[in-house]
Write a protein that holds these residues in place. Structure first.
Motif, PDB file in Angstrom:
ATOM      1  N   TRP A   1       0.887  -1.167   0.000  1.00 46.32           N
ATOM      2  CA  TRP A   1       0.000   0.000   0.000  1.00 46.32           C
ATOM      3  C   TRP A   1       0.927   1.220   0.000  1.00 46.32           C
ATOM      4  CZ3 TRP A   1      -0.722  -4.442   2.763  1.00 46.32           C
ATOM      5  CH2 TRP A   1      -1.930  -5.118   2.578  1.00 46.32           C
ATOM      6  N   ARG A   2       0.933   1.967  -1.089  1.00 47.56           N
ATOM      7  CA  ARG A   2       1.882   3.069  -1.256  1.00 47.56           C
ATOM      8  C   ARG A   2       1.144   4.404  -1.352  1.00 47.56           C
ATOM      9  NH1 ARG A   2       1.721   5.252  -6.168  1.00 47.56           N
ATOM     10  NH2 ARG A   2       3.609   6.415  -5.654  1.00 47.56           N
ATOM     11  N   ASN A   3       1.941   5.474  -1.447  1.00 45.96           N
ATOM     12  CA  ASN A   3       1.389   6.817  -1.576  1.00 45.96           C
ATOM     13  C   ASN A   3       0.411   7.087  -0.441  1.00 45.96           C
ATOM     14  OD1 ASN A   3       0.809   9.364  -2.571  1.00 45.96           O
ATOM     15  ND2 ASN A   3      -0.567   8.630  -4.192  1.00 45.96           N
ATOM     16  N   ALA A   4       0.868   6.805   0.771  1.00 47.54           N
ATOM     17  CA  ALA A   4       0.011   6.932   1.953  1.00 47.54           C
ATOM     18  C   ALA A   4       0.711   7.765   3.009  1.00 47.54           C
ATOM     19  CB  ALA A   4      -0.307   5.548   2.515  1.00 47.54           C
ATOM     20  N   ARG A   5      -0.066   8.229   3.952  1.00 49.47           N
ATOM     21  CA  ARG A   5       0.456   8.821   5.172  1.00 49.47           C
ATOM     22  C   ARG A   5       0.133   7.852   6.307  1.00 49.47           C
ATOM     23  NH1 ARG A   5      -2.294  14.657   4.690  1.00 49.47           N
ATOM     24  NH2 ARG A   5      -3.814  13.421   3.521  1.00 49.47           N
ATOM     25  N   LEU A   6       1.115   7.581   7.137  1.00 55.74           N
ATOM     26  CA  LEU A   6       0.960   6.555   8.159  1.00 55.74           C
ATOM     27  C   LEU A   6       0.894   7.160   9.557  1.00 55.74           C
ATOM     28  CD1 LEU A   6       3.694   3.973   6.999  1.00 55.74           C
ATOM     29  CD2 LEU A   6       1.378   4.312   6.084  1.00 55.74           C
ATOM     30  N   ALA A   7      -0.033   6.664  10.337  1.00 60.01           N
ATOM     31  CA  ALA A   7      -0.023   6.883  11.784  1.00 60.01           C
ATOM     32  C   ALA A   7       0.315   5.523  12.374  1.00 60.01           C
ATOM     33  CB  ALA A   7      -1.367   7.387  12.280  1.00 60.01           C
ATOM     34  N   THR A   8       1.596   5.268  12.590  1.00 50.71           N
ATOM     35  CA  THR A   8       2.053   3.925  12.949  1.00 50.71           C
ATOM     36  C   THR A   8       1.755   3.568  14.393  1.00 50.71           C
ATOM     37  OG1 THR A   8       4.253   4.638  13.663  1.00 50.71           O
ATOM     38  CG2 THR A   8       3.953   4.146  11.303  1.00 50.71           C
ATOM     39  N   LEU A   9       1.610   4.573  15.267  1.00 44.66           N
ATOM     40  CA  LEU A   9       1.440   4.408  16.710  1.00 44.66           C
ATOM     41  C   LEU A   9       2.676   3.809  17.369  1.00 44.66           C
ATOM     42  CD1 LEU A   9      -1.190   5.346  18.215  1.00 44.66           C
ATOM     43  CD2 LEU A   9      -1.506   4.935  15.770  1.00 44.66           C
ATOM     44  N   ARG A  10       3.798   3.833  16.679  1.00 47.06           N
ATOM     45  CA  ARG A  10       5.047   3.331  17.258  1.00 47.06           C
ATOM     46  C   ARG A  10       5.525   4.259  18.353  1.00 47.06           C
ATOM     47  NH1 ARG A  10       9.079   2.351  12.346  1.00 47.06           N
ATOM     48  NH2 ARG A  10      10.524   2.897  14.047  1.00 47.06           N
ATOM     49  N   LEU A  11       5.878   3.709  19.493  1.00 48.40           N
ATOM     50  CA  LEU A  11       6.323   4.514  20.621  1.00 48.40           C
ATOM     51  C   LEU A  11       7.627   5.246  20.321  1.00 48.40           C
ATOM     52  CD1 LEU A  11       5.548   2.179  23.663  1.00 48.40           C
ATOM     53  CD2 LEU A  11       4.622   4.465  23.284  1.00 48.40           C
ATOM     54  N   ASP A  12       8.530   4.593  19.580  1.00 49.64           N
ATOM     55  CA  ASP A  12       9.836   5.191  19.354  1.00 49.64           C
ATOM     56  C   ASP A  12       9.774   6.412  18.451  1.00 49.64           C
ATOM     57  OD1 ASP A  12       9.168   3.232  17.324  1.00 49.64           O
ATOM     58  OD2 ASP A  12      11.163   3.572  16.489  1.00 49.64           O
ATOM     59  N   LEU A  13       8.670   6.586  17.720  1.00 51.96           N
ATOM     60  CA  LEU A  13       8.541   7.747  16.835  1.00 51.96           C
ATOM     61  C   LEU A  13       7.847   8.926  17.522  1.00 51.96           C
ATOM     62  CD1 LEU A  13       7.573   6.048  13.438  1.00 51.96           C
ATOM     63  CD2 LEU A  13       9.822   6.824  14.219  1.00 51.96           C
ATOM     64  N   GLY A  14       7.252   8.686  18.696  1.00 52.70           N
ATOM     65  CA  GLY A  14       6.583   9.753  19.414  1.00 52.70           C
ATOM     66  C   GLY A  14       5.243  10.105  18.800  1.00 52.70           C
ATOM     67  N   GLY A  15       4.363  10.706  19.587  1.00 44.52           N
ATOM     68  CA  GLY A  15       3.047  11.101  19.105  1.00 44.52           C
ATOM     69  C   GLY A  15       2.296   9.918  18.521  1.00 44.52           C
ATOM     70  N   LEU A  16       1.743  10.127  17.325  1.00 44.69           N
ATOM     71  CA  LEU A  16       1.053   9.046  16.622  1.00 44.69           C
ATOM     72  C   LEU A  16       1.987   8.259  15.713  1.00 44.69           C
ATOM     73  CD1 LEU A  16      -2.273  10.859  15.637  1.00 44.69           C
ATOM     74  CD2 LEU A  16      -1.954   9.151  17.437  1.00 44.69           C
ATOM     75  N   GLY A  17       3.277   8.572  15.773  1.00 49.62           N
ATOM     76  CA  GLY A  17       4.235   7.869  14.925  1.00 49.62           C
ATOM     77  C   GLY A  17       3.990   8.135  13.457  1.00 49.62           C
ATOM     78  N   GLU A  18       3.788   9.404  13.102  1.00 49.15           N
ATOM     79  CA  GLU A  18       3.377   9.759  11.741  1.00 49.15           C
ATOM     80  C   GLU A  18       4.539   9.699  10.758  1.00 49.15           C
ATOM     81  OE1 GLU A  18       1.207  13.445  11.792  1.00 49.15           O
ATOM     82  OE2 GLU A  18       0.222  12.923  13.687  1.00 49.15           O
ATOM     83  N   ILE A  19       4.252   9.185   9.578  1.00 45.18           N
ATOM     84  CA  ILE A  19       5.230   9.112   8.493  1.00 45.18           C
ATOM     85  C   ILE A  19       4.571   9.617   7.224  1.00 45.18           C
ATOM     86  CG2 ILE A  19       6.612   7.580   7.041  1.00 45.18           C
ATOM     87  CD1 ILE A  19       6.916   5.723   9.447  1.00 45.18           C
ATOM     88  N   GLU A  20       5.148  10.648   6.630  1.00 45.81           N
ATOM     89  CA  GLU A  20       4.676  11.150   5.348  1.00 45.81           C
ATOM     90  C   GLU A  20       5.297  10.318   4.222  1.00 45.81           C
ATOM     91  OE1 GLU A  20       2.517  13.562   4.703  1.00 45.81           O
ATOM     92  OE2 GLU A  20       2.188  14.221   6.782  1.00 45.81           O
ATOM     93  N   SER A  21       4.662  10.349   3.055  1.00 46.35           N
ATOM     94  CA  SER A  21       5.167   9.590   1.894  1.00 46.35           C
ATOM     95  C   SER A  21       5.463   8.154   2.304  1.00 46.35           C
ATOM     96  CB  SER A  21       6.416  10.252   1.317  1.00 46.35           C
ATOM     97  OG  SER A  21       6.150  11.584   0.943  1.00 46.35           O
ATOM     98  N   GLY A  22       4.486   7.546   2.955  1.00 43.36           N
ATOM     99  CA  GLY A  22       4.694   6.242   3.539  1.00 43.36           C
ATOM    100  C   GLY A  22       4.162   5.093   2.709  1.00 43.36           C
ATOM    101  N   ALA A  23       4.531   3.893   3.138  1.00 42.15           N
ATOM    102  CA  ALA A  23       4.056   2.672   2.496  1.00 42.15           C
ATOM    103  C   ALA A  23       4.054   1.555   3.520  1.00 42.15           C
ATOM    104  CB  ALA A  23       4.939   2.299   1.311  1.00 42.15           C
ATOM    105  N   VAL A  24       3.129   0.614   3.332  1.00 44.16           N
ATOM    106  CA  VAL A  24       3.080  -0.608   4.129  1.00 44.16           C
ATOM    107  C   VAL A  24       3.178  -1.774   3.165  1.00 44.16           C
ATOM    108  CG1 VAL A  24       1.706  -2.031   5.696  1.00 44.16           C
ATOM    109  CG2 VAL A  24       1.645   0.473   5.912  1.00 44.16           C
ATOM    110  N   ALA A  25       4.027  -2.743   3.485  1.00 43.79           N
ATOM    111  CA  ALA A  25       4.139  -3.955   2.677  1.00 43.79           C
ATOM    112  C   ALA A  25       3.878  -5.161   3.567  1.00 43.79           C
ATOM    113  CB  ALA A  25       5.523  -4.058   2.037  1.00 43.79           C
ATOM    114  N   ALA A  26       3.170  -6.153   3.016  1.00 46.02           N
ATOM    115  CA  ALA A  26       2.833  -7.349   3.777  1.00 46.02           C
ATOM    116  C   ALA A  26       3.100  -8.597   2.951  1.00 46.02           C
ATOM    117  CB  ALA A  26       1.371  -7.321   4.193  1.00 46.02           C
ATOM    118  N   VAL A  27       3.577  -9.628   3.633  1.00 43.49           N
ATOM    119  CA  VAL A  27       3.792 -10.941   3.031  1.00 43.49           C
ATOM    120  C   VAL A  27       3.148 -11.975   3.957  1.00 43.49           C
ATOM    121  CG1 VAL A  27       5.476 -12.675   2.313  1.00 43.49           C
ATOM    122  CG2 VAL A  27       5.940 -10.237   1.919  1.00 43.49           C
ATOM    123  N   ASP A  28       2.302 -12.828   3.386  1.00 40.24           N
ATOM    124  CA  ASP A  28       1.596 -13.843   4.168  1.00 40.24           C
ATOM    125  C   ASP A  28       0.861 -13.242   5.360  1.00 40.24           C
ATOM    126  OD1 ASP A  28       2.432 -15.906   2.490  1.00 40.24           O
ATOM    127  OD2 ASP A  28       4.292 -16.194   3.617  1.00 40.24           O
TER     128      ASP A  28
END
Length: 406
Positions: A11-38
């Motif tokens: 899933w490309r061309n997205a903005r991500l709210a990852t909720l990752r603690l290490d990124l702080g806040g909502l863990g936001e990533i611009e120009s993001g993508a998610v890839a999944a296998v199985d």
């Protein structure tokens, strides 16, 4: 916009709210993508950093939409038969709790309905409520028993809850709540009923693998801390984690009791003290906030959100969907209630139905954030900023829901 679990999906061309603690806040990533296998995430980050070796992947253009983890409703009583709208009308007309009970209402009404219903009927009546939650991006749900109050009916409710996962693409966690209320046939003997729950009902439920956790209602109108401890001792002996309805109507030190047993969560918590909040912080017990019940029964005592902040207690949010005190099937509205009624922040509300809700179910290693190796449970939203998920009332901006990669 769902992919295929049989081949890699990006899933490309997205903005991500990852909720990752290490990124702080909502863990936001611009120009993001998610890839999944199985069905598992292999990448959740910038599109520029996508791993190689995914050449045969199905690629989905999100067109700038936001992706969050799939939502998690970590406290529901979703399986029941009938409804209690008549009681709602009675209360609007001024009837007291006692008057409703004398007219055959209250939890006794729900117990009659569950006992009379077949397992198939319970599944059929529950699916529309589940569908309402799924339509808002829910990918994991917890379902409690507690409207059967005898061995056969409690097991029937939990089997019906488990079957929901075969009827829909959703993960279901089941919780045994035999210590919910006293059935009529107990004749007012709470100790004898709790002994039956702990020594007969719970072992049978555990033997049949029907419950992922054990819950209880610690309150003056339900069961004492000592009685709940008896159930929790039995649960621990069987290797089952515990949760607790605590401090909803009074402070019986329910939060501290939950913490003493290392509970996954303590829920409601309107009357929790500083000592209770501190104990939860030490034990890692999640505070599950349930604004639907607060709103529906016109409660005035708010849960101590500032105390939970002070002691760094993680806060989850859930619908508490049930026929008597929270007939709510919207996590989006739940978030708005958390913000409007309890002054929770946007970040707290969104974390409350993702990262912290996963923790409240013991699933933090599997879901709740967008991270490598977790399930690809995603919610894709037509929004310009995450605050819209909390801000709107009665509006659903979900574009697509993805469960385990598809």
């Amino acid at each position: 916009m769902a992919g295929s679990a049989a081949r890699p999906t990006i899933w490309r061309n997205a903005r991500l709210a990852t909720l990752r603690l290490d990124l702080g806040g909502l863990g936001e990533i611009e120009s993001g993508a998610v890839a999944a296998v199985d069905g598992r995430i292999v990448h959740a980050g910038t599109e520029a950093d996508l791993p190689t070796g995914l050449g045969d992947a199905q690629v989905i253009d999100c067109e700038g939409r936001w992706i969050t983890p799939g939502l998690i409703d970590c406290h529901t009583h979703l399986v029941y038969a009938g409804n209690r709208a008549n009681e709602f009308e009675m209360r609007l007309a001024g009837a007291s709790y006692e008057e409703v009970a004398k007219a055959g209402g209250g939890i006794v009404s729900s117990v009659r309905g569950v006992r009379a219903a077949s397992e198939d009927q319970l599944v059929k009546e529950t699916l529309p409520r589940l569908d309402a939650l799924l339509a808002e991006g829910v990918t994991t749900i917890e379902v409690k028993s507690g409207y059967g109050l005898d061995g056969e009916s409690e097991a029937k409710s939990l089997r019906a809850a488990r079957r929901l996962a075969s009827e829909r693409k959703v993960s279901v966690r089941t919780t045994f709540l035999g210590a919910h209320a006293l059935p009529v046939e107990a004749g007012g003997d709470k100790d004898a009923y709790i002994e039956k729950v702990a020594s007969e009902m719970l072992p049978a439920i555990a033997r049949d693998g029907l419950a992922d956790a054990v819950d209880g209602f610690c309150e003056g109108i339900a069961f004492s801390p000592e009685q709940i401890a008896r159930v929790f001792d039995a649960a621990k002996a069987l290797g089952l984690p515990v949760k607790l309805h605590a401090d909803q109507l009074s402070d019986l030190d329910g939060a501290a009791l939950a913490a003493r047993y290392g509970a996954l969560s303590a829920d409601h918590l309107e009357h929790t003290s500083a000592l209770g909040a501190e104990a939860m912080s030490r034990s890692g017990t999640v505070a599950t906030i349930l604004p639907g019940a607060f709103y529906f029964i016109r409660e005035t005592k708010k849960p101590p959100i500032d105390l939970f902040r002070r002691f760094n207690v993680p806060m989850a949010l859930a619908t508490d969907s049930n026929p008597g005190t929270s007939p709510l099937t919207s996590l989006l509205l739940t978030m708005n209630m958390g913000a409007t009624l309890f002054s929770m922040t946007v970040e707290e509300c969104i974390a409350g139905v993702t990262r912290h809700a996963a923790q409240a179910l013991g699933l933090q290693d599997e879901v709740g954030t967008l991270e490598t190796d977790k399930w690809a449970d995603l919610a894709i939203w037509d929004i310009e900023r995450p605050a819209e998920l909390v801000y709107r009332i009665g509006f659903n901006p979900l574009h697509a829901r993805v469960w385990r990669g598809w």
